[in-house]
Structures are given as C-alpha cells and as structure tokens.
Design an enzyme around this catalytic site. Structure first.
Site, short mmCIF file in Angstrom:
data_model
loop_
_atom_site.label_atom_id
_atom_site.label_comp_id
_atom_site.label_asym_id
_atom_site.label_seq_id
_atom_site.Cartn_x
_atom_site.Cartn_y
_atom_site.Cartn_z
N LYS A 23 0.81 -1.19 0.00
CA LYS A 23 0.00 0.00 0.00
C LYS A 23 0.86 1.26 0.00
O LYS A 23 0.39 2.35 -0.29
CB LYS A 23 -0.88 0.01 1.27
CG LYS A 23 -1.80 -1.17 1.41
CD LYS A 23 -2.47 -1.13 2.80
CE LYS A 23 -3.26 -2.41 3.01
NZ LYS A 23 -3.75 -2.49 4.40
N GLY A 24 2.11 1.09 0.39
CA GLY A 24 2.95 2.25 0.72
C GLY A 24 3.15 3.25 -0.40
O GLY A 24 3.28 4.45 -0.17
N ASP A 59 3.64 3.66 6.58
CA ASP A 59 2.92 3.46 7.84
C ASP A 59 3.82 2.95 8.94
O ASP A 59 4.92 2.43 8.71
CB ASP A 59 1.79 2.45 7.65
CG ASP A 59 2.31 1.01 7.57
OD1 ASP A 59 3.20 0.75 6.73
OD2 ASP A 59 1.88 0.18 8.37
N ASP A 107 14.58 -0.54 1.44
CA ASP A 107 15.22 -0.62 2.76
C ASP A 107 16.29 -1.72 2.68
O ASP A 107 17.39 -1.48 2.19
CB ASP A 107 14.11 -0.89 3.78
CG ASP A 107 14.57 -0.89 5.21
OD1 ASP A 107 15.49 -0.16 5.55
OD2 ASP A 107 13.98 -1.63 6.03
N PHE A 155 13.27 5.13 10.83
CA PHE A 155 11.98 4.57 10.42
C PHE A 155 11.06 5.75 10.16
O PHE A 155 10.84 6.58 11.04
CB PHE A 155 11.39 3.64 11.49
CG PHE A 155 10.26 2.84 10.92
CD1 PHE A 155 10.50 1.66 10.24
CD2 PHE A 155 8.95 3.31 11.00
CE1 PHE A 155 9.46 0.95 9.66
CE2 PHE A 155 7.91 2.60 10.43
CZ PHE A 155 8.16 1.42 9.76
N VAL A 156 10.56 5.83 8.95
CA VAL A 156 9.78 7.01 8.56
C VAL A 156 8.33 6.64 8.26
O VAL A 156 8.03 5.50 7.89
CB VAL A 156 10.41 7.73 7.34
CG1 VAL A 156 11.73 8.38 7.74
CG2 VAL A 156 10.61 6.77 6.17
N ARG A 198 -0.29 6.84 7.20
CA ARG A 198 -0.11 6.90 5.74
C ARG A 198 -0.64 8.21 5.17
O ARG A 198 -0.21 8.65 4.12
CB ARG A 198 -0.86 5.75 5.06
CG ARG A 198 -0.31 4.37 5.38
CD ARG A 198 -0.96 3.34 4.45
NE ARG A 198 -0.78 1.99 4.90
CZ ARG A 198 0.28 1.22 4.66
NH1 ARG A 198 1.30 1.70 3.99
NH2 ARG A 198 0.33 -0.02 5.08
N GLU A 238 7.82 2.16 -6.07
CA GLU A 238 7.93 1.73 -4.67
C GLU A 238 7.93 2.94 -3.74
O GLU A 238 8.31 4.03 -4.15
CB GLU A 238 9.27 0.99 -4.47
CG GLU A 238 9.17 -0.52 -4.58
CD GLU A 238 8.68 -1.18 -3.30
OE1 GLU A 238 8.02 -0.50 -2.47
OE2 GLU A 238 8.94 -2.38 -3.13
N ASP A 239 7.55 2.70 -2.48
CA ASP A 239 7.66 3.77 -1.48
C ASP A 239 9.08 3.91 -0.98
O ASP A 239 9.62 5.00 -0.89
CB ASP A 239 6.67 3.53 -0.32
CG ASP A 239 6.81 2.16 0.34
OD1 ASP A 239 7.57 1.30 -0.15
OD2 ASP A 239 6.15 1.94 1.37
N LYS A 295 17.03 3.82 1.60
CA LYS A 295 17.84 3.75 2.82
C LYS A 295 19.02 2.83 2.56
O LYS A 295 19.02 1.67 3.00
CB LYS A 295 17.00 3.15 3.97
CG LYS A 295 16.19 4.13 4.76
CD LYS A 295 15.75 3.55 6.09
CE LYS A 295 14.41 2.90 6.03
NZ LYS A 295 13.85 2.49 7.35
P1 IMP Z 1 12.68 -3.91 2.13
O1 IMP Z 1 13.38 -4.07 3.46
O2 IMP Z 1 13.53 -3.15 1.14
O3 IMP Z 1 12.22 -5.23 1.60
O4 IMP Z 1 11.41 -3.01 2.38
C1 IMP Z 1 10.19 -3.62 2.63
C2 IMP Z 1 9.07 -2.68 2.94
O5 IMP Z 1 9.20 -2.33 4.30
C3 IMP Z 1 8.96 -1.37 2.18
O6 IMP Z 1 8.31 -1.45 0.93
C4 IMP Z 1 8.08 -0.60 3.17
O7 IMP Z 1 6.72 -0.92 2.99
C5 IMP Z 1 8.57 -1.13 4.50
N1 IMP Z 1 9.51 -0.18 5.10
C6 IMP Z 1 10.85 -0.22 5.12
N2 IMP Z 1 11.36 0.83 5.78
C7 IMP Z 1 10.29 1.56 6.19
C8 IMP Z 1 10.13 2.79 6.90
O8 IMP Z 1 11.10 3.47 7.32
N3 IMP Z 1 8.86 3.20 7.12
C9 IMP Z 1 7.76 2.52 6.69
N4 IMP Z 1 7.85 1.38 6.01
C10 IMP Z 1 9.11 0.91 5.76
#
Ligand code: IMP
Length: 172
Positions: A41-42, A156, A100, A149-150, A162, A96-97, A128
């Site tokens: 949803k992000g 969210d 990470d 963490f944002v 959100r 993507e939002d 990040k």
């Molecule tokens: P990944 O660790 O790159 O697989 O990120 C997975 C998902 O974790 C992202 O698409 C976000 O939905 C969520 N996420 C990662 N970091 C944050 C953050 O700082 N705030 C909110 N959601 C996050």
C-alpha cells in the site's frame, strides 16, 4: 514511539521532487506507453501524484508485497496479484515507497523479469542504502535518507500515518 513534529521531508519538497522525476520519466518513456506498477500500500500516494506529472500515454496496475509473519524486511516476501499482471513485452516501471533491505524490490523485479517485459525499471520515493542486505540500485530515486523509520505520504507504522502529507521520523 511518536511521530516527529517536524517533517523530515516536507510536502513541498516531495511535490518538487515528484515533478522532477516526472520530467525524467516523460523524457525516457514518451511514445513507449509504459506500464506503471504501483506497490501497495505504501506507494499509493506517491504513485497517484507521480502519474499526474506524466503527460504521456501510459497504463497503470498494482501489486501488493508483504513480508511474511507481519514482520518487515525478513527476506521472505509474498506478492499478491503478480500472476494477473500483463507485463510481457511492456515497458514496466515499478513504483515503490522505499527500498530498505532491498528484499521486496529484488523479489518483485525477479518475478516480473520472468514474465518477459520489454524493459524493467525501479522508481522509489525513498532509499535507505545503509540498511541494504541485497544489492539493488533504483533507476529513479526521490530522496536518500539515513537509517530512520519514517512514516507519512503512504508509509505506515502499524497501519497508521499513511495519510500525513509529509514524511516524518518515528521517534522513541
Ligand atoms: P525492504 O526491506 O527493502 O524489503 O522493504 C520492505 C518494505 O518495508 C517497504 O516497501 C516498506 O513498505 C517497509 N519499510 C521499510 N522501511 C520503512 C520505513 O522506514 N517506514 C515505513 N515502512 C518501511
């Protein structure tokens, strides 16, 4: 945990950067009728603003990505709707939002690559890089942030925040 009073990235700064990304995508994709694929949803707010900056023919679709067991960034990613996507022969831009650890985007891009797109690009609002566990470099990037963490602008914490118009840090 509480949301920081001051925004890390203001709504005005987001809008300006989204417009810049829109110009870059327009220059690259005009005439190619890209498929913009939003990751729910992000990315929903970013997606809605970004597509409105693109004065070109395009199509949209959505996929949902979740980490297993309700935890984030575990490296086990479940995709829903992926088999419904009509990606073959298309110029696909994944929206993507945040990238990470990189697991979600990596799993999604691998899955999409298997469906035979003409081209595949990753556009993320936030990155990040200090948290990365798998190597992945977004093709289009809004902002690089530190290891916070944002929340806000689609992102969210336990389902909340959100709807905030700016990006804020969650503080202890
Ligand atoms: P990944 O660790 O790159 O697989 O990120 C997975 C998902 O974790 C992202 O698409 C976000 O939905 C969520 N996420 C990662 N970091 C944050 C953050 O700082 N705030 C909110 N959601 C996050």
């Amino acid at each position: 945990m509480r949301v920081s009073d001051q925004a890390l990235i203001s709504a005005a700064d987001i809008a300006a950067r989204v417009a810049e990304l829109g110009r870059a995508l327009t220059a690259e994709y005009d005439g190619r009728r890209p498929l913009l694929l939003g990751v729910l949803k992000g990315a929903s707010l970013f997606f809605a603003d970004l597509v409105r900056t693109l004065p070109i023919e395009l199509e949209i679709d959505f996929v949902q990505a979740r980490s297993y067991a309700g935890t984030r960034s575990t490296g086990s990613v479940a995709l829903s709707r992926a088999e419904d996507l009509e990606v073959s022969g298309r110029h696909v831009i994944v929206i993507e939002d945040i990238v990470d650890t990189g697991h979600t985007a990596t799993v999604l891009l691998e899955r999409l690559r298997g469906l035979g797109p003409a081209s595949l690009a990753l556009c993320t609002l936030l990155d990040k890089p200090s948290r990365r566990e798998v190597e992945i470099h977004p093709d289009y990037l809004g902002f690089t942030i530190e290891n916070h963490f944002v929340v806000g602008y689609g992102l969210d914490h336990e389902g909340l925040y959100r709807n905030l118009p700016a990006v804020h840090v969650m503080e202890e």
